[in-house]
Motif scaffolding. Sequence first.
Motif, PDB file in Angstrom:
ATOM      1  N   SER A 147     -29.987 -20.624 -14.912  1.00  0.00           N
ATOM      2  CA  SER A 147     -29.674 -19.314 -14.627  1.00  0.00           C
ATOM      3  C   SER A 147     -28.991 -18.481 -15.625  1.00  0.00           C
ATOM      4  N   ALA A 148     -28.347 -19.152 -16.526  1.00  0.00           N
ATOM      5  CA  ALA A 148     -27.811 -18.229 -17.913  1.00  0.00           C
ATOM      6  C   ALA A 148     -28.389 -17.925 -18.953  1.00  0.00           C
ATOM      7  N   LEU A 149     -29.830 -18.564 -18.729  1.00  0.00           N
ATOM      8  CA  LEU A 149     -30.797 -18.207 -19.885  1.00  0.00           C
ATOM      9  C   LEU A 149     -31.432 -16.967 -19.333  1.00  0.00           C
ATOM     10  N   SER A 150     -31.575 -15.971 -20.373  1.00  0.00           N
ATOM     11  CA  SER A 150     -31.834 -14.543 -20.014  1.00  0.00           C
ATOM     12  C   SER A 150     -33.200 -14.493 -21.051  1.00  0.00           C
ATOM     13  N   SER A 151     -34.179 -14.042 -20.364  1.00  0.00           N
ATOM     14  CA  SER A 151     -35.334 -13.572 -21.279  1.00  0.00           C
ATOM     15  C   SER A 151     -35.206 -12.681 -22.340  1.00  0.00           C
ATOM     16  N   ALA A 152     -35.832 -12.977 -23.527  1.00  0.00           N
ATOM     17  CA  ALA A 152     -35.681 -12.330 -24.796  1.00  0.00           C
ATOM     18  C   ALA A 152     -36.049 -10.706 -24.421  1.00  0.00           C
ATOM     19  N   LEU A 153     -35.228  -9.792 -24.968  1.00  0.00           N
ATOM     20  CA  LEU A 153     -35.934  -8.375 -24.773  1.00  0.00           C
ATOM     21  C   LEU A 153     -37.171  -8.314 -25.387  1.00  0.00           C
ATOM     22  N   PRO A 154     -38.039  -7.251 -24.890  1.00  0.00           N
ATOM     23  CA  PRO A 154     -39.329  -6.959 -25.663  1.00  0.00           C
ATOM     24  C   PRO A 154     -39.045  -5.817 -26.561  1.00  0.00           C
ATOM     25  N   VAL A 155     -38.411  -6.247 -27.643  1.00  0.00           N
ATOM     26  CA  VAL A 155     -37.807  -5.208 -28.740  1.00  0.00           C
ATOM     27  C   VAL A 155     -38.647  -6.167 -30.005  1.00  0.00           C
ATOM     28  N   LYS A 156     -39.032  -5.005 -31.022  1.00  0.00           N
ATOM     29  CA  LYS A 156     -39.798  -5.335 -32.092  1.00  0.00           C
ATOM     30  C   LYS A 156     -38.406  -5.661 -33.136  1.00  0.00           C
ATOM     31  N   GLY A 157     -38.580  -7.063 -33.848  1.00  0.00           N
ATOM     32  CA  GLY A 157     -37.538  -7.274 -34.579  1.00  0.00           C
ATOM     33  C   GLY A 157     -37.878  -8.083 -35.653  1.00  0.00           C
ATOM     34  N   ILE A 168     -38.160 -11.417 -36.107  1.00  0.00           N
ATOM     35  CA  ILE A 168     -38.509 -12.514 -35.536  1.00  0.00           C
ATOM     36  C   ILE A 168     -39.418 -12.167 -34.349  1.00  0.00           C
ATOM     37  N   ALA A 169     -40.564 -12.686 -34.635  1.00  0.00           N
ATOM     38  CA  ALA A 169     -41.650 -12.356 -33.684  1.00  0.00           C
ATOM     39  C   ALA A 169     -41.241 -12.783 -32.248  1.00  0.00           C
ATOM     40  N   ALA A 170     -41.577 -12.012 -31.213  1.00  0.00           N
ATOM     41  CA  ALA A 170     -41.177 -12.105 -29.971  1.00  0.00           C
ATOM     42  C   ALA A 170     -41.905 -13.556 -29.357  1.00  0.00           C
ATOM     43  N   ASP A 171     -42.733 -13.997 -29.896  1.00  0.00           N
ATOM     44  CA  ASP A 171     -43.417 -15.267 -29.253  1.00  0.00           C
ATOM     45  C   ASP A 171     -42.584 -16.565 -29.827  1.00  0.00           C
ATOM     46  N   LYS A 172     -41.376 -16.188 -30.673  1.00  0.00           N
ATOM     47  CA  LYS A 172     -40.937 -17.370 -31.225  1.00  0.00           C
ATOM     48  C   LYS A 172     -39.570 -17.537 -30.750  1.00  0.00           C
ATOM     49  N   ILE A 173     -39.357 -16.561 -29.640  1.00  0.00           N
ATOM     50  CA  ILE A 173     -37.981 -16.358 -28.919  1.00  0.00           C
ATOM     51  C   ILE A 173     -38.073 -16.931 -27.401  1.00  0.00           C
ATOM     52  N   SER A 174     -37.493 -17.817 -27.120  1.00  0.00           N
ATOM     53  CA  SER A 174     -37.842 -17.924 -25.652  1.00  0.00           C
ATOM     54  C   SER A 174     -36.577 -17.587 -24.851  1.00  0.00           C
ATOM     55  N   GLY A 175     -35.670 -16.997 -25.183  1.00  0.00           N
ATOM     56  CA  GLY A 175     -34.458 -16.253 -24.550  1.00  0.00           C
ATOM     57  C   GLY A 175     -33.352 -16.316 -25.270  1.00  0.00           C
ATOM     58  N   ILE A 176     -32.400 -15.689 -24.444  1.00  0.00           N
ATOM     59  CA  ILE A 176     -30.876 -15.449 -25.044  1.00  0.00           C
ATOM     60  C   ILE A 176     -29.947 -16.161 -24.132  1.00  0.00           C
ATOM     61  N   ILE A 177     -28.882 -16.742 -24.781  1.00  0.00           N
ATOM     62  CA  ILE A 177     -27.937 -17.438 -24.025  1.00  0.00           C
ATOM     63  C   ILE A 177     -26.429 -16.920 -24.195  1.00  0.00           C
ATOM     64  N   ASN A 178     -25.674 -16.587 -23.403  1.00  0.00           N
ATOM     65  CA  ASN A 178     -24.105 -16.305 -23.846  1.00  0.00           C
ATOM     66  C   ASN A 178     -23.518 -17.607 -24.080  1.00  0.00           C
ATOM     67  N   ILE A 179     -22.556 -17.723 -24.852  1.00  0.00           N
ATOM     68  CA  ILE A 179     -21.873 -19.000 -25.036  1.00  0.00           C
ATOM     69  C   ILE A 179     -20.416 -18.166 -25.510  1.00  0.00           C
ATOM     70  N   LYS A 180     -19.772 -18.326 -24.407  1.00  0.00           N
ATOM     71  CA  LYS A 180     -18.406 -17.896 -24.431  1.00  0.00           C
ATOM     72  C   LYS A 180     -18.407 -16.284 -24.832  1.00  0.00           C
ATOM     73  N   LYS A 181     -18.126 -15.952 -26.120  1.00  0.00           N
ATOM     74  CA  LYS A 181     -18.050 -14.679 -26.260  1.00  0.00           C
ATOM     75  C   LYS A 181     -19.137 -14.393 -27.328  1.00  0.00           C
ATOM     76  N   LYS A 182     -20.069 -15.576 -27.676  1.00  0.00           N
ATOM     77  CA  LYS A 182     -21.224 -15.039 -28.546  1.00  0.00           C
ATOM     78  C   LYS A 182     -22.457 -15.092 -27.906  1.00  0.00           C
ATOM     79  N   THR A 183     -23.333 -14.458 -28.633  1.00  0.00           N
ATOM     80  CA  THR A 183     -24.898 -14.473 -27.920  1.00  0.00           C
ATOM     81  C   THR A 183     -25.714 -15.399 -28.847  1.00  0.00           C
ATOM     82  N   ALA A 184     -26.486 -16.321 -28.582  1.00  0.00           N
ATOM     83  CA  ALA A 184     -27.476 -17.083 -29.094  1.00  0.00           C
ATOM     84  C   ALA A 184     -28.959 -16.888 -28.959  1.00  0.00           C
ATOM     85  N   THR A 185     -29.778 -16.741 -29.923  1.00  0.00           N
ATOM     86  CA  THR A 185     -31.215 -16.438 -29.632  1.00  0.00           C
ATOM     87  C   THR A 185     -31.672 -17.933 -29.520  1.00  0.00           C
TER      88      THR A 185
END
Length: 169
Positions: free
Chosen positions: A120-130, A132-149
Amino acid sequence: MNEAVMEYDELLATDSNTQQFLTFILADELYAVDILSVQEIRGWEQPTLIPNAPVYIKGVINIRGMIIPVMDLRLRFNVGNGECIATTVVIVLSVKQGGVNRTMGVVVDAVSDVVNISESALSSALPVKGVIAADKISGIINIKKKTATVLAVEMLFDFKPSIPISNDF
């Protein structure tokens, strides 16, 4: 214990569906991959070069008789200069695609930690253009005060260009 840490710990304690991730650093940013895809972590050693390979393919290494391509994620994602420092390592990843096991090393600036994250803590990747191609990102997680792709490991094995090549010269 601060509030952010308590929320993180409480989330883990209440959700039995946890997944482990290996976190690592690329150009001062935190990334993660599913620990089940990590075969091993090796210290940096210069791979054998492959003529005419893309710049992000550093070459190949021999691991117990198996020849494995090594990709520099910093160059692949255009997020760093590809300089190898004392903490630079190669994470050997393995996935099964179409009934075939595929293995590849990826160069990162440093390995950070192994973390347990509830589904439940794994968020979907935002549909923004960056970068890193969106298909190479499976989500975003918060680890304490940091965010990891969280990277989609199976998509890292896709060597198609991440950014469309323009013919406008």
